[in-house]
Design a protein around this motif. Sequence first.
Motif, PDB file in Angstrom:
ATOM      1  N   PRO A 239      -7.466   3.918   3.155  1.00  0.00           N
ATOM      2  CA  PRO A 239      -7.637   3.422   4.535  1.00  0.00           C
ATOM      3  C   PRO A 239      -9.063   3.543   5.055  1.00  0.00           C
ATOM      4  O   PRO A 239      -9.449   2.810   5.967  1.00  0.00           O
ATOM      5  N   GLU A 240      -9.860   4.459   4.469  1.00  0.00           N
ATOM      6  CA  GLU A 240     -11.237   4.629   4.931  1.00  0.00           C
ATOM      7  C   GLU A 240     -12.085   3.379   4.676  1.00  0.00           C
ATOM      8  O   GLU A 240     -13.131   3.199   5.300  1.00  0.00           O
ATOM      9  N   TYR A 241     -11.644   2.537   3.761  1.00  0.00           N
ATOM     10  CA  TYR A 241     -12.420   1.347   3.422  1.00  0.00           C
ATOM     11  C   TYR A 241     -12.092   0.150   4.309  1.00  0.00           C
ATOM     12  O   TYR A 241     -12.695  -0.915   4.176  1.00  0.00           O
TER      13      TYR A 241
ATOM     14  N   SER B 238       0.848  -1.193   0.000  1.00  0.00           N
ATOM     15  CA  SER B 238       0.000   0.000   0.000  1.00  0.00           C
ATOM     16  C   SER B 238       0.877   1.234   0.000  1.00  0.00           C
ATOM     17  O   SER B 238       1.829   1.333   0.770  1.00  0.00           O
ATOM     18  N   LYS B 239       0.551   2.172  -0.881  1.00  0.00           N
ATOM     19  CA  LYS B 239       1.253   3.452  -0.892  1.00  0.00           C
ATOM     20  C   LYS B 239       0.655   4.418   0.127  1.00  0.00           C
ATOM     21  O   LYS B 239       1.260   5.437   0.449  1.00  0.00           O
ATOM     22  N   ASN B 240      -0.549   4.117   0.598  1.00  0.00           N
ATOM     23  CA  ASN B 240      -1.267   5.028   1.492  1.00  0.00           C
ATOM     24  C   ASN B 240      -1.316   4.519   2.928  1.00  0.00           C
ATOM     25  O   ASN B 240      -2.295   4.733   3.652  1.00  0.00           O
ATOM     26  N   ASN B 241      -0.266   3.805   3.297  1.00  0.00           N
ATOM     27  CA  ASN B 241      -0.026   3.447   4.704  1.00  0.00           C
ATOM     28  C   ASN B 241      -1.052   2.487   5.301  1.00  0.00           C
ATOM     29  O   ASN B 241      -1.290   2.506   6.511  1.00  0.00           O
ATOM     30  N   ILE B 242      -1.650   1.646   4.461  1.00  0.00           N
ATOM     31  CA  ILE B 242      -2.402   0.509   4.999  1.00  0.00           C
ATOM     32  C   ILE B 242      -1.386  -0.587   5.297  1.00  0.00           C
ATOM     33  O   ILE B 242      -0.648  -1.005   4.407  1.00  0.00           O
TER      34      ILE B 242
ATOM     35  N   ARG C  92     -17.282   4.825  -2.495  1.00  0.00           N
ATOM     36  CA  ARG C  92     -17.799   4.865  -1.131  1.00  0.00           C
ATOM     37  C   ARG C  92     -17.980   6.296  -0.638  1.00  0.00           C
ATOM     38  O   ARG C  92     -18.989   6.627   0.004  1.00  0.00           O
ATOM     39  N   ALA C  93     -17.025   7.159  -0.937  1.00  0.00           N
ATOM     40  CA  ALA C  93     -17.128   8.557  -0.495  1.00  0.00           C
ATOM     41  C   ALA C  93     -18.335   9.239  -1.140  1.00  0.00           C
ATOM     42  O   ALA C  93     -19.043  10.018  -0.488  1.00  0.00           O
TER      43      ALA C  93
END
Length: 603
Positions: free
Chosen positions: A289-291, A219-223, A542-543
Motif C-alpha cells: 500500500p505504500e506504493y 490484493s492480499k494486503n488490503n489495497i 522503494r523502501a
Amino acid sequence: MKLAYSILIFCLIVLETFPLNAQESVFRYELDLTKKNDAFNVILNAPELGPEDKVYSFVSFAPGVHQPLDFGRFIRLFKVFDKNGEELMVQKISLNDFRILEPEKVARIVYEIDDSFDMSIEHHPVYPMSGTGITKDYTVINTHGVFGYFEKLKDRPIELKLKLNGDPKVGTSLHLNNRGVYEIDSYYQFTDSPILIGDSLSYASVLVDEIKVEAYVHSKNNITASMILEQAQPILNAAKEFIGYSPVDRYTFLFYFADHQDVDQMKVFNFGGALEHSLSSTYALPDNPEYLHFLKDIIAHEFMHILSPLHLHSDVLANFDYSDPVSNDMHVWLYEGVTEWVSYKMQLTNGLVSFRDYLNYLSEKINKSQDYSSDYSLVRISKEWSTDEGNKQYGNIYQLGALTAAMLDLKLLDLSDGKKGLREVYLELISGYGKDKPFDNNEFFDEFVQMTYPQIAQFIESHIKNNTAFDFQELLGVIGVTYIEQRENIDKLPVMGLMWDADKAGNVVIKEFLPEYKGDLLQVGDKIVRVLNKDFNNANYRAIMDSINTMKVGDSYTIDIIRDENKLQITETLYTKIDRHVLVTSDKTSDRALKLRAILQKN
C-alpha cells in the motif's frame, strides 16, 4: 395485390434466415475454468471454414507488448473434430501454428493451454501484465494469451462464454449480453480486452463526465478498488479537462498485486508494470500500500491511450500481424511517446503538478534518454524493437519520445505565438480520424506538416526520423528557461553511484558506475542480493531507496553481492549527487516568454 403478398412472403423469409446466416460467421468460444488441471480449457465452435483456412495460430506478438510472447509454447493438447465428433488430422508446423488437413470439415476445436505465470524466466519470460495466470485467488486472462485465430478471419465476430465455479466477480470491458455471453466485434477487439476473475476481488466505480470508470483489484494486503480510484480520480478529472469531451463511455482498470509469497512461487513477478488496451488496462505490481501514491503517473499513461492508438493509429496497426515482429509502423513515437507526455502535461494544465515539477520531469527525460544509443531515432526504434539490439533501445520511446513531444509542443507554441500547441494539433487529428479510420503510415508526417508549419518538416526530419541532439537552450528559451548541462546537487543528496539492470534470470546486476562513484570495491557484473540488509527486489526497492535518501554523503551502507558464485558483503559509501541537464527559470525573461509560459500551463 398478389405481387405484394409474394414480396411480403419473401421479406419474411429473408428476415427469418438472416439471423441464422449472421450467426454462421460467428466464432463461439467456451472457456472452462472449472476443471482442476491448472490450464485454460477452450472449446471453439467454428463457423464454416474454407480450404484456405488451414492454419490455426496462437499469438507470437501483440499490440503494445514489445517482447516475444509465443503462446503456442504453452499448448499441451490440441484436437479438431467434424460435426459428427470424428477427430480430424492436425500437424503442429511451428511453435505457434497448427495445420488442419481438412479445414472444410471443421466443426469444433478443443485445446488446453497452460498459464504463463508458472513459466521459467530463463527464456523470453512473458511479463505478468501481458500474461495469463490461474492462481487459487484469481485468474488473469490476457485474451491474446489464451485464444487463437485464423489469419484471414480476424474480422469475424466472436462470442465468449465463461464456465466458472460459483459466482465470482468478472472484470472486463467486454459487453455481456442477456444470454450471459460476451459479444465481440472481431479478433482485434478480443485481444484488446483482458479479463480478471476472482471471488475476493474488490470492486468500485466512478462516473467521470460521461465515462463509467470501473476498477477490479486483487490484493492480499488490503489495497482496494476504492483506494485505486481515489488515486485515479484527480488524473481522470485532468484527462477530462485536457480532452474536453468523453471519447469513450466505459473504462476498466484491472489490478493484481503480488506479495513476497507470490514472487517466490511465480518468478515472472520479478518483473512488473502495466499494459494498455483501448478500453482497459492491466497492472501487475508489488502488493504494498505504500506504493499507492506512485500509481498516478502509471494510471495517467495507460488511461490516456483512449486517445492514441484507439482514436489515432496507422493502417499498419489497424491490420496488426500477430505472427510477425517486423513492423513498418513508424509511429510508436505517437502511440507511446506522445501519450507519455500527455499523461504529465495534463497534470500540469489541471494544476496537479507545478511548473517546477514539469521542468524536473523534462530534466528526468533528458537524463534517462542518455542511457540509450544515439544511433536509434524514434522511427528506427519503432521499426527495429523486435531485434535483439533494437529491443534494448525500446525503453527510450518513453524517454526520448515524451521529450520530443514536449519540444514539439514548444516549437508549435513559438511558431503560432501561443495560439496552437501539440495538444490542439493532437486533438484535431483525433477528431479527423477516430477509431475506425486509420491514417496512412507513409503520409502522416506530411499531413502533420500541412496542418502546422513548414518548419515542422525539419523538426520531424531531425528529431523523429533521425536522432539529432536538441538545442535545449534555444527551445526552452522561448518560455524563459535556462539549460545547465551539469552541476553539483544544491541539497548535497547522497547516491550509491551505481547503475543496475535485471538479467535474463531476473537477477539485479551492476551495469555500470556513475561518475559520482569513487569506490573500487564493487565491479560491473556483480549481482546485488541485499542492500541495507533487505532483499533487493521490486517489493523492497522503494523502501531501500527511501532509507538511502535519509542518509548523508559519506555515510556507510552494506550491500550483499554474488561475484563468481561467491557471496560477499561489502561496506560502501554514499557520494554527492551530480545533477545533469538542469532546467531553471531565467532571471531575465521577456514578456513574450512569460506569455508563452503561461499558455503552456493551461489548456
